[in-house]
Design a protein around this motif. Structure first.
Motif, PDB file in Angstrom:
ATOM      1  N   ASN A   1     -11.338  13.344 -10.202  1.00  0.00           N
ATOM      2  CA  ASN A   1     -12.540  12.648 -10.657  1.00  0.00           C
ATOM      3  C   ASN A   1     -12.174  11.213 -11.064  1.00  0.00           C
ATOM      4  O   ASN A   1     -12.226  10.838 -12.243  1.00  0.00           O
ATOM      5  N   LEU A   2     -11.818  10.418 -10.055  1.00  0.00           N
ATOM      6  CA  LEU A   2     -11.175   9.125 -10.338  1.00  0.00           C
ATOM      7  C   LEU A   2     -12.051   8.167 -11.140  1.00  0.00           C
ATOM      8  O   LEU A   2     -11.595   7.567 -12.111  1.00  0.00           O
ATOM      9  N   HIS A   3     -13.302   7.999 -10.722  1.00  0.00           N
ATOM     10  CA  HIS A   3     -14.089   6.971 -11.422  1.00  0.00           C
ATOM     11  C   HIS A   3     -14.442   7.387 -12.849  1.00  0.00           C
ATOM     12  O   HIS A   3     -14.587   6.536 -13.724  1.00  0.00           O
TER      13      HIS A   3
ATOM     14  N   PRO B   1      -7.563   2.819  -6.948  1.00  0.00           N
ATOM     15  CA  PRO B   1      -8.129   3.670  -8.010  1.00  0.00           C
ATOM     16  C   PRO B   1      -7.104   4.593  -8.675  1.00  0.00           C
ATOM     17  O   PRO B   1      -7.065   4.686  -9.902  1.00  0.00           O
ATOM     18  N   ILE B   2      -6.259   5.273  -7.890  1.00  0.00           N
ATOM     19  CA  ILE B   2      -5.316   6.197  -8.530  1.00  0.00           C
ATOM     20  C   ILE B   2      -4.313   5.416  -9.386  1.00  0.00           C
ATOM     21  O   ILE B   2      -3.944   5.845 -10.482  1.00  0.00           O
ATOM     22  N   GLY B   3      -3.914   4.236  -8.903  1.00  0.00           N
ATOM     23  CA  GLY B   3      -3.003   3.400  -9.696  1.00  0.00           C
ATOM     24  C   GLY B   3      -3.653   2.966 -10.997  1.00  0.00           C
ATOM     25  O   GLY B   3      -3.021   2.953 -12.058  1.00  0.00           O
TER      26      GLY B   3
ATOM     27  N   HIS C   1       0.877  -1.179   0.000  1.00  0.00           N
ATOM     28  CA  HIS C   1       0.000   0.000   0.000  1.00  0.00           C
ATOM     29  C   HIS C   1       0.909   1.222   0.000  1.00  0.00           C
ATOM     30  O   HIS C   1       1.995   1.171   0.567  1.00  0.00           O
ATOM     31  N   ILE C   2       0.482   2.336  -0.598  1.00  0.00           N
ATOM     32  CA  ILE C   2       1.398   3.487  -0.706  1.00  0.00           C
ATOM     33  C   ILE C   2       1.679   4.151   0.637  1.00  0.00           C
ATOM     34  O   ILE C   2       2.681   4.824   0.788  1.00  0.00           O
ATOM     35  N   VAL C   3       0.806   3.945   1.617  1.00  0.00           N
ATOM     36  CA  VAL C   3       1.064   4.525   2.946  1.00  0.00           C
ATOM     37  C   VAL C   3       1.431   3.447   3.971  1.00  0.00           C
ATOM     38  O   VAL C   3       2.299   3.655   4.817  1.00  0.00           O
TER      39      VAL C   3
ATOM     40  N   HIS D   1      -2.712  15.810  -9.615  1.00  0.00           N
ATOM     41  CA  HIS D   1      -2.940  16.521  -8.351  1.00  0.00           C
ATOM     42  C   HIS D   1      -2.721  15.607  -7.149  1.00  0.00           C
ATOM     43  O   HIS D   1      -2.674  16.078  -6.018  1.00  0.00           O
ATOM     44  N   CYS D   2      -2.632  14.317  -7.399  1.00  0.00           N
ATOM     45  CA  CYS D   2      -2.590  13.319  -6.309  1.00  0.00           C
ATOM     46  C   CYS D   2      -1.472  13.617  -5.311  1.00  0.00           C
ATOM     47  O   CYS D   2      -0.336  13.868  -5.693  1.00  0.00           O
ATOM     48  N   ILE D   3      -1.824  13.569  -4.015  1.00  0.00           N
ATOM     49  CA  ILE D   3      -0.807  13.783  -2.978  1.00  0.00           C
ATOM     50  C   ILE D   3      -0.409  12.458  -2.312  1.00  0.00           C
ATOM     51  O   ILE D   3       0.225  12.463  -1.259  1.00  0.00           O
ATOM     52  N   ARG D   4      -0.833  11.331  -2.920  1.00  0.00           N
ATOM     53  CA  ARG D   4      -0.459   9.993  -2.435  1.00  0.00           C
ATOM     54  C   ARG D   4      -0.848   9.782  -0.970  1.00  0.00           C
ATOM     55  O   ARG D   4      -0.039   9.297  -0.175  1.00  0.00           O
ATOM     56  N   CYS D   5      -2.093  10.153  -0.661  1.00  0.00           N
ATOM     57  CA  CYS D   5      -2.544   9.953   0.719  1.00  0.00           C
ATOM     58  C   CYS D   5      -3.035   8.527   0.942  1.00  0.00           C
ATOM     59  O   CYS D   5      -3.157   8.084   2.078  1.00  0.00           O
ATOM     60  N   GLY D   6      -3.366   7.831  -0.121  1.00  0.00           N
ATOM     61  CA  GLY D   6      -3.850   6.451   0.002  1.00  0.00           C
ATOM     62  C   GLY D   6      -5.336   6.361   0.326  1.00  0.00           C
ATOM     63  O   GLY D   6      -5.882   5.264   0.435  1.00  0.00           O
ATOM     64  N   GLY D   7      -6.009   7.505   0.455  1.00  0.00           N
ATOM     65  CA  GLY D   7      -7.419   7.496   0.843  1.00  0.00           C
ATOM     66  C   GLY D   7      -8.312   6.719  -0.119  1.00  0.00           C
ATOM     67  O   GLY D   7      -9.217   5.998   0.304  1.00  0.00           O
ATOM     68  N   CYS D   8      -8.044   6.849  -1.416  1.00  0.00           N
ATOM     69  CA  CYS D   8      -8.915   6.171  -2.384  1.00  0.00           C
ATOM     70  C   CYS D   8      -8.729   4.651  -2.346  1.00  0.00           C
ATOM     71  O   CYS D   8      -9.655   3.888  -2.599  1.00  0.00           O
TER      72      CYS D   8
END
Ligand code: SF4
Length: 475
Positions: free
Chosen positions: A376-378, A339-341, A150-152, A310-317
């Motif tokens: 707007n990921l999806h 999703p971001i990946g 996981h990124i975080v 814009h992604c700050i790589r928080c891992g929330g998604c």
């Protein structure tokens, strides 16, 4: 189907049925949700904060060239050596060049997803250097010879028992399930590595154009030691990490902490503005910053999906995604999962080879709803699907839709084939689960809903006839 898609499907099938895996992930993420929600509610107005963050990132990304030029000017003014890497290979060559030039042998690293992206550890090991990850989660997965999950939370898929066994096997420690004791075991090994390392390597969470500073946020203090003790410091960051102003951190640091780990602020927030200056007590003698493109400018050129930068790589998604929660991080076989990946990997590594990730989504929109910078990921997953099929249309899909269009635009034909679909459905329920079933592949992971017993036209006709009959009845 290509090899990466086949591998993804096979592994996803195994993991969705692995109840132990699901239990570990579920436990980890349910605790995260409770603290994240508590911290978000401490913001005066979370939605306004998201809007402000989205606007700052929009400004940063849409004027990226100017902000990068300002960042570089300010970094160089204090003696930092800045390098530009267009590709992963170039970034590896630059970093290896610095390490060789310094005749270094050992490198200590703090967490950097960009280094995973360019496969730096493998390149360093191949060139004969000793490289040690100093973030606890990264240290654990490095011992297991695995990429981060996981990124975080790189080791979120592991239980304490598994970590204890790993430490006993690899480090010769006594078994323990106590998290503090496990941390102390890693700490004893790592302290020695900081002292002897020739080069410290870090990633970055943000880079401030206005002041020429690199911002690193963390909870273990390992990045601080990585930057402070070795004589040479190298920081690798993607070009999209730039923020225009120092004051922007007042929003982004608490936002990243809230979404990443559910904290109000992480324990250590450091700024690096260059090598040790005259009169300063500590810090590296040399500071190198490597700015990585690796196809980010191609994404920048795509007006429709540019906001993915814009992604700050928080891992929330990842944390709210029902697919990630079931198949886990390793199934993606990408640096950035979830999703971001699934949105950016087709851009960074090739649409046709990675388009299957855009289909690994229920399109529920939970990712878009949670993203602190409002990507707007999806919708971007849908854009990727559309682009992939426009670039390389499937012959079968094309034929199926042509046939469908032909039938549906001729009412007499549509009426004629209707009974056939009913017959097919009856046949499906008769032979369901056997290879004779025409919907066998489809129903392996989902149910085929039954066709309604009557069409809308039939229903309407019957209803009108029934009302007419009722009206004729004497009152
Ligand atoms: S896309 Fe949004 S939610 Fe996902 S990691 Fe990036 S910033 Fe966080």
């Amino acid at each position: 189907m290509n090899a990466t898609a086949t591998q993804f499907k096979a592994q996803a099938r195994v993991l969705t049925r692995d109840l132990r895996h699901r239990e570990v992930i579920h436990t980890a993420l349910s605790k995260y949700e409770v603290v994240r929600d508590r911290t978000r509610s401490a913001f005066q107005d979370w939605d306004s904060a998201r809007q402000a963050a989205a606007e700052i990132k929009w400004e940063a990304v849409n004027h990226l060239g100017e902000h990068l030029a300002q960042l570089v000017r300010n970094l160089e003014a204090r003696g930092t050596q800045v390098h530009w890497a267009s590709t992963a290979q170039q970034a590896r060559d630059i970093i290896l060049g610095i390490i060789r030039d310094k005749k270094a042998r050992s490198i200590v690293k703090s967490k950097a997803m960009t280094s995973e992206e360019i496969h730096l550890n493998e390149a360093l090991a191949e060139a004969g250097f000793e490289v040690v990850e100093s973030d606890l989660g990264e240290f654990i997965v490095q011992l297991r010879k695995e990429p981060p999950y996981h990124i975080v939370f790189p080791a979120m898929h592991l239980s304490r028992g598994e970590i204890s066994e790993l430490f006993a096997r690899e480090l010769g420690s006594a078994p323990t399930q106590n998290p503090e004791e496990l941390t102390m075991i890693a700490r004893r090994v790592l302290r020695q590595k900081y002292i002897t390392a020739d080069v410290g390597f870090t990633g970055a969470n943000f880079a401030i154009a206005e002041t020429g500073m690199i911002s690193i946020t963390e909870n273990e203090g390992n990045a601080r030691l990585t930057a402070a003790l070795p004589k040479v410091m190298i920081t690798l960051l993607g070009i999209e990490k730039v923020l225009p102003r120092f004051e922007d951190l007042a929003l982004f640091l608490p936002m990243l902490a809230a979404m990443g780990t559910g904290q109000a602020l992480t324990c250590y927030n450091s700024m690096y503005g260059g090598p040790r200056q005259p009169g300063e007590a500590d810090g590296p003698e040399e500071f190198h910053v490597v700015l990585l493109d690796n196809r980010r400018t191609e994404l920048l050129a795509d007006g429709e999906q540019r906001d993915a930068l814009h992604c700050i790589r928080c891992g929330g998604c990842l944390n709210v995604c029902p697919i990630f929660r079931n198949i886990g991080g390793h199934t993606y076989h990408t640096t950035y999962s979830g999703p971001i990946g699934s949105v950016i990997t087709p851009h960074l590594r090739g649409l046709q080879d990675w388009k299957h990730l855009s289909f690994a989504s229920s399109l529920c929109g939970a990712c878009t709803e949670t993203c602190p910078v409002k990507i707007n990921l999806h919708h971007h997953l849908l854009h990727n699907r559309r682009n992939a099929s426009a670039q390389k249309p499937s012959v079968y899909e094309k034929a199926a839709f042509k046939l469908f269009g032909f039938v549906i635009s001729r009412p007499w034909l549509y009426q004629a084939v209707k009974p056939v679909t009913r017959l097919l459905q009856r046949f499906h329920f008769l032979v369901k689960g056997t290879r004779l079933d025409p919907a066998y592949a489809w129903t392996q992971s989902r149910e085929l809903p039954p066709i309604a017993p009557q069409t809308f036209k039939e229903y309407w006709r019957n209803r009108t006839a029934a009302s007419a009959a009722a009206r004729k009845q004497p009152s």
